[in-house]
Design a protein around this motif. Structure first.
Motif, PDB file in Angstrom:
ATOM      1  N   ARG A   1      40.067 -44.721  20.009  1.00 12.21           N
ATOM      2  CA  ARG A   1      40.685 -43.414  20.276  1.00 12.21           C
ATOM      3  C   ARG A   1      41.400 -42.936  19.012  1.00 12.21           C
ATOM      4  NH1 ARG A   1      43.771 -45.427  25.276  1.00 12.21           N
ATOM      5  NH2 ARG A   1      45.324 -45.362  23.641  1.00 12.21           N
ATOM      6  N   PRO A   2      41.198 -41.685  18.620  1.00  9.31           N
ATOM      7  CA  PRO A   2      41.792 -41.165  17.385  1.00  9.31           C
ATOM      8  C   PRO A   2      43.312 -41.272  17.314  1.00  9.31           C
ATOM      9  CG  PRO A   2      40.144 -39.647  18.216  1.00  9.31           C
ATOM     10  CD  PRO A   2      40.316 -40.713  19.260  1.00  9.31           C
ATOM     11  N   GLU A   3      43.996 -41.208  18.439  1.00  9.31           N
ATOM     12  CA  GLU A   3      45.465 -41.241  18.429  1.00  9.31           C
ATOM     13  C   GLU A   3      46.023 -42.660  18.487  1.00  9.31           C
ATOM     14  OE1 GLU A   3      44.056 -41.088  22.617  1.00  9.31           O
ATOM     15  OE2 GLU A   3      43.594 -39.893  20.863  1.00  9.31           O
ATOM     16  N   SER A   4      45.159 -43.660  18.557  1.00  9.63           N
ATOM     17  CA  SER A   4      45.623 -45.041  18.719  1.00  9.63           C
ATOM     18  C   SER A   4      46.002 -45.696  17.390  1.00  9.63           C
ATOM     19  CB  SER A   4      44.554 -45.880  19.413  1.00  9.63           C
ATOM     20  OG  SER A   4      43.462 -46.080  18.549  1.00  9.63           O
TER      21      SER A   4
ATOM     22  N   HIS B   1      42.968 -47.201  15.688  1.00 12.62           N
ATOM     23  CA  HIS B   1      42.223 -46.247  14.867  1.00 12.62           C
ATOM     24  C   HIS B   1      42.841 -46.149  13.475  1.00 12.62           C
ATOM     25  CE1 HIS B   1      40.720 -42.342  13.440  1.00 12.62           C
ATOM     26  NE2 HIS B   1      39.671 -42.586  14.208  1.00 12.62           N
ATOM     27  N   ASP B   2      44.156 -46.065  13.418  1.00 13.82           N
ATOM     28  CA  ASP B   2      44.856 -45.971  12.131  1.00 13.82           C
ATOM     29  C   ASP B   2      44.624 -47.230  11.292  1.00 13.82           C
ATOM     30  OD1 ASP B   2      45.782 -43.516  12.934  1.00 13.82           O
ATOM     31  OD2 ASP B   2      47.782 -44.261  13.485  1.00 13.82           O
TER      32      ASP B   2
ATOM     33  N   THR C   1      41.052 -47.308  10.008  1.00 14.22           N
ATOM     34  CA  THR C   1      40.899 -46.334   8.927  1.00 14.22           C
ATOM     35  C   THR C   1      41.451 -46.888   7.613  1.00 14.22           C
ATOM     36  OG1 THR C   1      41.035 -44.497  10.493  1.00 14.22           O
ATOM     37  CG2 THR C   1      41.458 -43.985   8.186  1.00 14.22           C
TER      38      THR C   1
END
Length: 65
Positions: free
Chosen positions: A29-32, A35-36, A39
């Protein structure tokens, strides 16, 4: 000093890791926080691959003008 084959082998190893990270990143999920983290790991891998490719291309010239 590493041999050319060792450097190519490391680039291939890192490319496989990158492929795996990209797959994991696609489902995160992009907001998780995961994810960070993925990345950040991907950026580090890309930097390492770029550095090894730079070494393979045998840079020349002076960096002090």
């Amino acid at each position: 000093m590493r041999t050319e084959n060792q450097i190519k082998s490391k680039i291939n190893e890192l490319a496989l890791q990158k492929k795996s990270l990209v797959s994991r990143l696609e489902v995160a999920r992009p907001e998780s926080m995961v994810h960070d983290s993925l990345t950040a790991q991907l950026l580090r891998l890309e930097d390492m691959i770029s550095m090894l490719e730079w070494v393979m291309n045998d840079p020349s010239g002076s960096y002090h003008l």
